[in-house]
Design an enzyme around this catalytic site. Structure first.
Site, PDB file in Angstrom:
ATOM      1  N   LEU A 181       0.826  -1.023   0.047  1.00 45.35           N
ATOM      2  CA  LEU A 181      -0.013  -0.065   0.024  1.00 45.35           C
ATOM      3  C   LEU A 181       0.844   1.127   0.012  1.00 45.35           C
ATOM      4  O   LEU A 181       1.488   1.278   0.980  1.00 45.35           O
ATOM      5  CB  LEU A 181      -1.040  -0.133   1.259  1.00 45.35           C
ATOM      6  CG  LEU A 181      -2.040   0.777   1.172  1.00 45.35           C
ATOM      7  CD1 LEU A 181      -2.994   0.683  -0.099  1.00 45.35           C
ATOM      8  CD2 LEU A 181      -2.853   0.901   2.391  1.00 45.35           C
ATOM      9  N   ASP A 182       1.037   2.021  -1.160  1.00 46.01           N
ATOM     10  CA  ASP A 182       2.138   2.721  -1.279  1.00 46.01           C
ATOM     11  C   ASP A 182       2.005   4.021  -0.212  1.00 46.01           C
ATOM     12  O   ASP A 182       0.862   4.331   0.351  1.00 46.01           O
ATOM     13  CB  ASP A 182       2.133   3.222  -2.752  1.00 46.01           C
ATOM     14  CG  ASP A 182       0.990   4.198  -3.158  1.00 46.01           C
ATOM     15  OD1 ASP A 182       0.705   5.301  -2.616  1.00 46.01           O
ATOM     16  OD2 ASP A 182       0.223   3.583  -4.081  1.00 46.01           O
ATOM     17  N   MET A 183       2.865   4.891  -0.244  1.00 46.73           N
ATOM     18  CA  MET A 183       3.125   5.838   0.767  1.00 46.73           C
ATOM     19  C   MET A 183       1.897   7.014   0.907  1.00 46.73           C
ATOM     20  O   MET A 183       1.294   7.210   1.898  1.00 46.73           O
ATOM     21  CB  MET A 183       4.407   6.775   0.798  1.00 46.73           C
ATOM     22  CG  MET A 183       4.824   7.626   1.606  1.00 46.73           C
ATOM     23  SD  MET A 183       6.308   8.235   1.743  1.00 46.73           S
ATOM     24  CE  MET A 183       6.299   9.364   3.110  1.00 46.73           C
ATOM     25  N   ASP A 184       1.632   7.297  -0.414  1.00 45.22           N
ATOM     26  CA  ASP A 184       0.523   8.322  -0.473  1.00 45.22           C
ATOM     27  C   ASP A 184      -0.999   7.665  -0.355  1.00 45.22           C
ATOM     28  O   ASP A 184      -1.968   8.366  -0.607  1.00 45.22           O
ATOM     29  CB  ASP A 184       0.613   9.011  -2.088  1.00 45.22           C
ATOM     30  CG  ASP A 184       1.711   9.707  -1.957  1.00 45.22           C
ATOM     31  OD1 ASP A 184       2.474  10.214  -0.964  1.00 45.22           O
ATOM     32  OD2 ASP A 184       2.472   9.775  -3.155  1.00 45.22           O
ATOM     33  N   SER A 185      -0.965   6.227  -0.220  1.00 44.31           N
ATOM     34  CA  SER A 185      -2.304   5.703  -0.104  1.00 44.31           C
ATOM     35  C   SER A 185      -2.447   5.291   1.265  1.00 44.31           C
ATOM     36  O   SER A 185      -1.692   5.496   2.145  1.00 44.31           O
ATOM     37  CB  SER A 185      -2.299   4.371  -1.065  1.00 44.31           C
ATOM     38  OG  SER A 185      -2.252   4.823  -2.384  1.00 44.31           O
TER      39      SER A 185
END
Length: 241
Positions: free
Chosen positions: A103-107
């Site tokens: 789950l990427d950093m911006d999500s």
């Protein structure tokens, strides 16, 4: 019962299965005093298995957590750049757990963490096609955007993708909220799909993974899975709290 050493090490909670393979290649694992090799099997009930000379302890109780990951946290156990990690948010759970998937950093939103290597492998293996549902707030070329997203079969680099299910949930003037359900979870897949469809993602939140839903779990907090959720995932742990 004989099992591959990387599975035994992962089940003991000392490292992930991939890290265990690296340890075996580096000669850090021994069985009954002799160096072990990748692919070797052993019986933890019969054999003396050690990592860096330290015998493995009995496997801890299997645990799986659901975290509502906030934006700005990376999905790793540690970060060389000093960014906040999802692992730090669950440090009070009492055991060493590993993120299941990305789950990427911006999500933000639903992230599972577990010490059950077999469960993690099952949940992330492409053959199981575990559904992941996202609530995505977008701007840009909104008219017909759901159909454009659902029609995509490849990403911009040519990677094939399975058809997504897309629905418009809310219209907020120049911002729309979409429900996007995918099966693969390639790196930043939903964001890349939106970019190809002429959309800018303002917020991306995972709200469901397979049979598990985020519900009203507050952002930045975690909980243990219930017995019913374990059963729905096909896991063998149990909820103690």
């Amino acid at each position: 019962m004989d099992e591959r050493l990387q599975k035994i090490l992962s089940a003991a909670g000392v490292c992930s299965r991939r890290e265990a393979e690296d340890c075996l290649r580096a000669g850090r694992v021994t069985v009954n005093g002799a160096p072990a090799v990748l692919g070797q099997k052993a019986d933890p009930a019969r054999d003396r298995i050690a990592l860096d000379g330290r015998p493995l302890s009995a496997p801890p109780e299997r645990v799986c957590l659901m975290l509502n990951k906030p934006r700005g946290y990376v999905t790793t156990l540690s970060d060389e750049r000093g960014r906040p990690t999802a692992a730090a948010l669950v440090s009070g759970c009492g055991v060493r757990v590993y993120p299941v998937g990305r789950l990427d950093m911006d999500s933000e939103g639903l992230l599972l963490l577990t010490n059950d290597g077999a469960l993690a492998q099952r949940l992330t293996h492409p053959s199981h096609g575990l559904e992941k549902e996202y609530r995505v707030t977008v701007t840009g070329d909104l008219q017909g955007c759901a159909a454009r997203l659902a029609a995509l079969r490849r990403l911009e680099d040519g990677s094939p993708i399975a058809p997504a299910r897309v629905a418009v949930r809310e219209r907020r003037g120049a911002r729309w909220v979409l429900s996007v359900t995918i099966h693969q979870g390639l790196n930043r897949q939903v964001r890349r799909m939106c970019a190809m469809a002429g959309l800018h993602v303002e917020r991306l939140e995972r709200v469901r993974e397979g049979p598990l839903t985020l519900g009203d779990l507050p952002r930045g907090t975690w909980r243990h899975l219930t017995a019913a959720e374990w059963e729905a995932l096909g896991g063998s742990g149990r909820e103690k709290r």
